[in-house]
Design an enzyme around this catalytic site. Structure first.
Site: not given
Ligand SMILES: C[S@@+](CC[C@H](N)C(=O)[O-])C[C@H]1O[C@@H](n2cnc3c(N)ncnc32)[C@H](O)[C@@H]1O
Length: 427
Positions: A310, A362, A243-248
């Protein structure tokens, strides 16, 4: 007509208190110099909402009658400016709030006179108003959801006064942390000794926008940095950031394991595009796939030596950064917990033998981390806790000597966002 800054704040307050929704990310766009005032005004309205309403109530003719949101917003904004924003003149604080009350969409025109009378009276002694508001119980500013998050943060039990102390800390506007990506840190950023690469903004230093734009560093909370400082010396050649965006965290993974192939999944198209852009700007390579991670993992046979999950979560640990959090609807929690479980199941199925999986949210809520960890212990005997963090980042009683497999920094001894996680290794 109220200034654009005040109109933006009023819109944001209607979104939160009318809809239970979040303050949009770009709510202060185009405000120019007034953005600072808008930020302070919105933050104080959100953080002191309960006390502001309690101050108004006994001054009404019929205190038990409901007050329209438009009136409450106009009064709260006026009172905040009079009590805590000394740079705003009496005239601006009162008249602009009265104009706001007169607005058909954002105010409640029949209460224009009431707003005018209450604010004019309050403006006669602004320091006394601040003292009166500050003297009201801070607990008024906490919704039941906030109360629950604090109790969870301090679980299993908290000493007398600890909950109030934590709440008081979380009411301070947050100070951002940064992570050094290349070169030297600019002036005004100070190293955080216990975390290599972590930088804190010195008191009064300007926000380092040019440095961030040149990809010299990135904004990243110290909890995320500590989570990714796991101790793991086995060979890692295939990494999944589920679950990567925004990519930190994708960025940190790419830098920590430079020889590995990195797959980054993200379900939302716009966020996936932003993730690609971020990695490109930082000169990092990853296979970015826009997909639901659970579906993608269930439909693929490939395995990974390192998986970071994440997961999307309630964000209860971010309530310092998002002061509207206490007032959100929170009706999404069961769906999120279900999604976390499904993602975890799918991810653990793709963990290679000898591989490491790090799960994180978080949030302080037990159902978003501890409950999943317990379920995994029962359901997956092939997975073992991996004690990859220093014991100081865990909970007393849940450590193995100097290390822990359960990431849960104590909010009274750790300045980062509320974060929980665990690490498991496949036999
Ligand atoms: C907690 S954020 C991740 C933050 C990221 N790891 C960082 O450090 O920049 C969770 C992310 O998971 C995405 N997400 C939610 N449901 C998902 C799914 N079923 N599959 C993949 N990504 C998902 C969200 O859009 C969000 O961008």
């Amino acid at each position: 007509m109220p200034t654009p800054a005040r109109l933006h704040v009023a819109h944001a307050l209607h979104e939160v208190f009318g809809e239970g929704g979040r303050v949009p990310d770009i709510w202060d766009r185009d405000l120019g110099e007034d953005a600072q005032l808008a930020l302070a005004l919105l933050g104080l309205c959100l953080r002191r909402w309960g006390r502001l309403q309690a101050w108004v109530k006994p001054k009404l003719k019929d205190p038990d009658r409901g007050v329209p949101l438009g009136t409450r917003v106009a009064l709260a904004m006026g009172l905040v400016q009079l009590a805590w924003l000394p740079g705003v003149s009496d005239h601006a604080a009162v008249n602009e709030s009265v104009d706001l009350a007169a607005d058909r969409d954002l105010g409640f025109p029949p209460h224009k006179g009431l707003v005018n009378a209450l604010l004019r009276r309050a403006a006669k002694d602004r320091p006394a108003l601040a003292v009166e508001l500050d003297a009201l119980p801070a607990a008024l500013d906490r919704s039941p959801a906030a109360e629950r998050a604090l109790v969870a943060a301090l679980a299993p039990h908290h000493a007398e006064g600890e909950l109030e102390a934590l709440w008081a800390r979380l009411q301070q506007p947050p100070r951002p942390d940064f992570f050094l990506l290349k070169g030297e840190a600019p002036e005004g950023l100070l190293p955080v000794p216990e975390l290599p690469g972590c930088l804190a903004l010195a008191e009064g230093a300007p926000f380092p926008r040019p440095w961030l734009e040149s990809a010299g560093g990135m904004v990243q909370d110290r909890s995320s940095q500590a989570l990714l400082a796991y101790a793991w010396d086995r060979t890692v050649t295939r990494i999944l950031d589920a679950c990567a965006a925004p990519g930190g965290k994708t960025t940190t993974l790419a830098l920590r394991h430079p020889g590995a192939t990195l797959t980054a999944l993200e379900v939302h198209p716009r966020r996936a595009a932003r993730l690609r852009q971020t990695l490109e700007q930082r000169g990092l390579e990853a296979r970015v796939i826009q997909a639901d991670a659970a579906e993608w993992l269930e439909g693929n046979e490939c395995t990974f030596d390192l998986i970071l999950l994440d997961a999307p979560c309630s964000g209860s640990g971010t309530l310092q950064k998002h002061p509207e959090w206490p007032w959100l609807r929170h009706d999404d929690l069961p769906r999120l917990v279900g999604l976390q479980r499904r993602l975890l199941q799918a991810a653990t199925d793709r963990l290679a033998s000898g591989g490491l999986l790090v799960y994180a949210v978080c949030s302080w809520l037990p159902e978003e981390c501890g409950a999943h960890r317990e379920w995994l212990t029962q359901a997956r005997p092939d997975l073992h806790p991996a004690a990859v963090w220093p014991a100081a980042l865990g909970t007393a009683g849940d450590t193995e000597g100097n290390t822990t497999a359960h990431f849960r920094p104590h909010p009274m001894r750790w300045e980062g966002e509320g974060f929980q996680g665990f690490a498991v290794c496949r036999a």
